[in-house]
Design a protein around this motif. Structure first.
Motif, PDB file in Angstrom:
ATOM      1  N   LEU A 118      60.613  29.186  68.454  1.00  0.00           N
ATOM      2  CA  LEU A 118      61.041  28.848  69.468  1.00  0.00           C
ATOM      3  C   LEU A 118      60.160  29.280  70.758  1.00  0.00           C
ATOM      4  CD1 LEU A 118      64.389  30.860  68.825  1.00  0.00           C
ATOM      5  CD2 LEU A 118      63.899  28.584  68.413  1.00  0.00           C
ATOM      6  N   ALA A 119      60.079  28.274  71.934  1.00  0.00           N
ATOM      7  CA  ALA A 119      59.422  28.626  73.112  1.00  0.00           C
ATOM      8  C   ALA A 119      60.306  28.137  74.275  1.00  0.00           C
ATOM      9  CB  ALA A 119      58.276  27.529  72.946  1.00  0.00           C
ATOM     10  N   SER A 120      60.178  29.204  75.185  1.00  0.00           N
ATOM     11  CA  SER A 120      61.154  28.725  76.429  1.00  0.00           C
ATOM     12  C   SER A 120      60.325  29.528  77.703  1.00  0.00           C
ATOM     13  CB  SER A 120      62.463  29.457  76.383  1.00  0.00           C
ATOM     14  OG  SER A 120      63.227  29.242  77.293  1.00  0.00           O
ATOM     15  N   ASP A 140      71.953  33.181  62.480  1.00  0.00           N
ATOM     16  CA  ASP A 140      73.424  32.632  61.958  1.00  0.00           C
ATOM     17  C   ASP A 140      73.202  31.438  60.996  1.00  0.00           C
ATOM     18  OD1 ASP A 140      74.752  34.893  63.411  1.00  0.00           O
ATOM     19  OD2 ASP A 140      75.106  33.323  64.935  1.00  0.00           O
ATOM     20  N   LEU A 141      72.209  30.723  61.456  1.00  0.00           N
ATOM     21  CA  LEU A 141      72.126  29.224  60.669  1.00  0.00           C
ATOM     22  C   LEU A 141      71.162  29.614  59.193  1.00  0.00           C
ATOM     23  CD1 LEU A 141      71.445  26.978  63.465  1.00  0.00           C
ATOM     24  CD2 LEU A 141      73.720  27.302  61.901  1.00  0.00           C
ATOM     25  N   GLY A 142      71.064  30.894  59.232  1.00  0.00           N
ATOM     26  CA  GLY A 142      69.892  31.314  58.053  1.00  0.00           C
ATOM     27  C   GLY A 142      68.208  31.382  58.067  1.00  0.00           C
ATOM     28  N   PHE A 143      67.884  30.905  59.323  1.00  0.00           N
ATOM     29  CA  PHE A 143      66.668  31.007  59.690  1.00  0.00           C
ATOM     30  C   PHE A 143      66.082  32.197  59.972  1.00  0.00           C
ATOM     31  CE2 PHE A 143      68.300  26.718  59.842  1.00  0.00           C
ATOM     32  CZ  PHE A 143      67.198  25.788  59.129  1.00  0.00           C
ATOM     33  N   ALA A 144      64.528  32.547  60.215  1.00  0.00           N
ATOM     34  CA  ALA A 144      64.067  33.285  60.814  1.00  0.00           C
ATOM     35  C   ALA A 144      63.325  32.928  61.906  1.00  0.00           C
ATOM     36  CB  ALA A 144      62.872  34.081  59.716  1.00  0.00           C
ATOM     37  N   PRO A 145      63.963  33.197  63.147  1.00  0.00           N
ATOM     38  CA  PRO A 145      63.081  32.737  64.539  1.00  0.00           C
ATOM     39  C   PRO A 145      61.944  33.280  64.767  1.00  0.00           C
ATOM     40  CG  PRO A 145      64.965  33.989  64.761  1.00  0.00           C
ATOM     41  CD  PRO A 145      65.169  34.073  63.321  1.00  0.00           C
ATOM     42  N   ILE A 146      60.953  32.756  65.129  1.00  0.00           N
ATOM     43  CA  ILE A 146      59.761  33.431  65.929  1.00  0.00           C
ATOM     44  C   ILE A 146      59.680  33.004  67.190  1.00  0.00           C
ATOM     45  CG2 ILE A 146      57.304  33.663  65.628  1.00  0.00           C
ATOM     46  CD1 ILE A 146      57.571  33.619  62.740  1.00  0.00           C
ATOM     47  N   ASP A 147      59.642  33.756  68.212  1.00  0.00           N
ATOM     48  CA  ASP A 147      59.433  33.469  69.579  1.00  0.00           C
ATOM     49  C   ASP A 147      58.023  33.425  69.956  1.00  0.00           C
ATOM     50  OD1 ASP A 147      59.405  33.493  72.388  1.00  0.00           O
ATOM     51  OD2 ASP A 147      60.144  35.410  72.768  1.00  0.00           O
ATOM     52  N   LEU A 148      57.689  32.278  70.274  1.00  0.00           N
ATOM     53  CA  LEU A 148      56.212  32.050  70.633  1.00  0.00           C
ATOM     54  C   LEU A 148      55.730  32.173  72.064  1.00  0.00           C
ATOM     55  CD1 LEU A 148      55.778  28.586  68.874  1.00  0.00           C
ATOM     56  CD2 LEU A 148      54.916  30.694  67.863  1.00  0.00           C
ATOM     57  N   GLY A 149      56.841  32.532  72.878  1.00  0.00           N
ATOM     58  CA  GLY A 149      56.511  32.913  74.319  1.00  0.00           C
ATOM     59  C   GLY A 149      56.997  31.604  75.293  1.00  0.00           C
ATOM     60  N   ARG A 150      56.325  31.839  76.189  1.00  0.00           N
ATOM     61  CA  ARG A 150      56.347  30.506  77.164  1.00  0.00           C
ATOM     62  C   ARG A 150      56.130  29.020  76.815  1.00  0.00           C
ATOM     63  NH1 ARG A 150      58.108  32.570  82.089  1.00  0.00           N
ATOM     64  NH2 ARG A 150      57.395  30.614  83.030  1.00  0.00           N
ATOM     65  N   LEU A 151      56.744  27.932  77.385  1.00  0.00           N
ATOM     66  CA  LEU A 151      56.280  26.809  76.719  1.00  0.00           C
ATOM     67  C   LEU A 151      54.836  26.432  77.245  1.00  0.00           C
ATOM     68  CD1 LEU A 151      59.270  24.771  78.698  1.00  0.00           C
ATOM     69  CD2 LEU A 151      59.012  25.223  76.041  1.00  0.00           C
TER      70      LEU A 151
END
Length: 202
Positions: free
Chosen positions: A145-147, A162-173
């Protein structure tokens, strides 16, 4: 919180399967009449609800799962996207950089959806992999994810879990977002990387 998937091609269907697997209701829309794909949504599960585009975009969180070239048509569905979160699942591979005016495709999409919080995510996996159960070998399949909105990343990260995934925050776009970006003849370095995260049990 209400959810919608705009686009019901291979990626849209893969996302719908993730929602169905976890019993989470999600609206699905295309530019076509919902009756034309109602049997396909029913085949995925009872929580996948076919709707007209004008109805689906009323959701709080909208997954943009159309071809990149179609995003302007979706953006026109509402005069303002204030208060909504757009999850940009599109890929602009093959789109000349000059057509994007040198920007990341997600930045271009964000400008079209005025007022919305935008998260780039769920776009680095092929539809075949994205549609599979993310529980793999005792771990969970990673989604990046990036935002430019930390709160939006947190919210979509919680949904990804909740959908079963492991999110990883990549930081800004403009930073981590480059790693999951495609344009012209190039892909970001994390595109198509099918990774699994294992919880630390120590």
């Amino acid at each position: 919180m209400s959810y919608a998937i705009i686009g019901f091609g291979k990626i849209g269907q893969a996302l719908a399967k993730a929602f169905a697997r976890n019993g989470i209701e999600v609206s699905v829309a295309t530019t076509r009449d919902p009756e034309s794909f109602a049997s396909d949504t029913a085949a995925i599960g009872p929580t996948i609800i076919p709707k007209k585009l004008a109805e689906a975009v009323e959701a709080d969180v909208v997954f943009l799962a159309v071809r990149f070239e179609q995003y302007p048509d979706v953006a026109k569905a509402l005069p303002t996207w204030q208060g909504k979160t757009i999850v940009d699942v599109t890929n602009a591979y093959g789109v000349p950089p000059e057509k994007l005016e040198g920007q990341l495709s997600a930045k271009v999409v964000a400008q079209a959806f005025a007022g919305a919080r935008l998260v780039k995510g769920f776009n680095h996996l092929s539809a075949t992999v994205l549609g599979q159960d993310p529980a793999v070998h005792g771990g969970r399949r990673v989604v990046f994810l990036a935002s430019d909105d930390d709160g939006a990343t947190t919210d979509i990260g919680a949904l990804a879990k909740d959908l079963g995934f492991a999110p990883i925050d990549l930081g800004r776009l403009s930073e981590g977002g480059m790693l999951v970006h495609g344009r012209g003849n190039s892909w970001g370095r994390l595109i198509f990387k099918d990774l699994v995260k294992f919880d630390d049990k120590s």
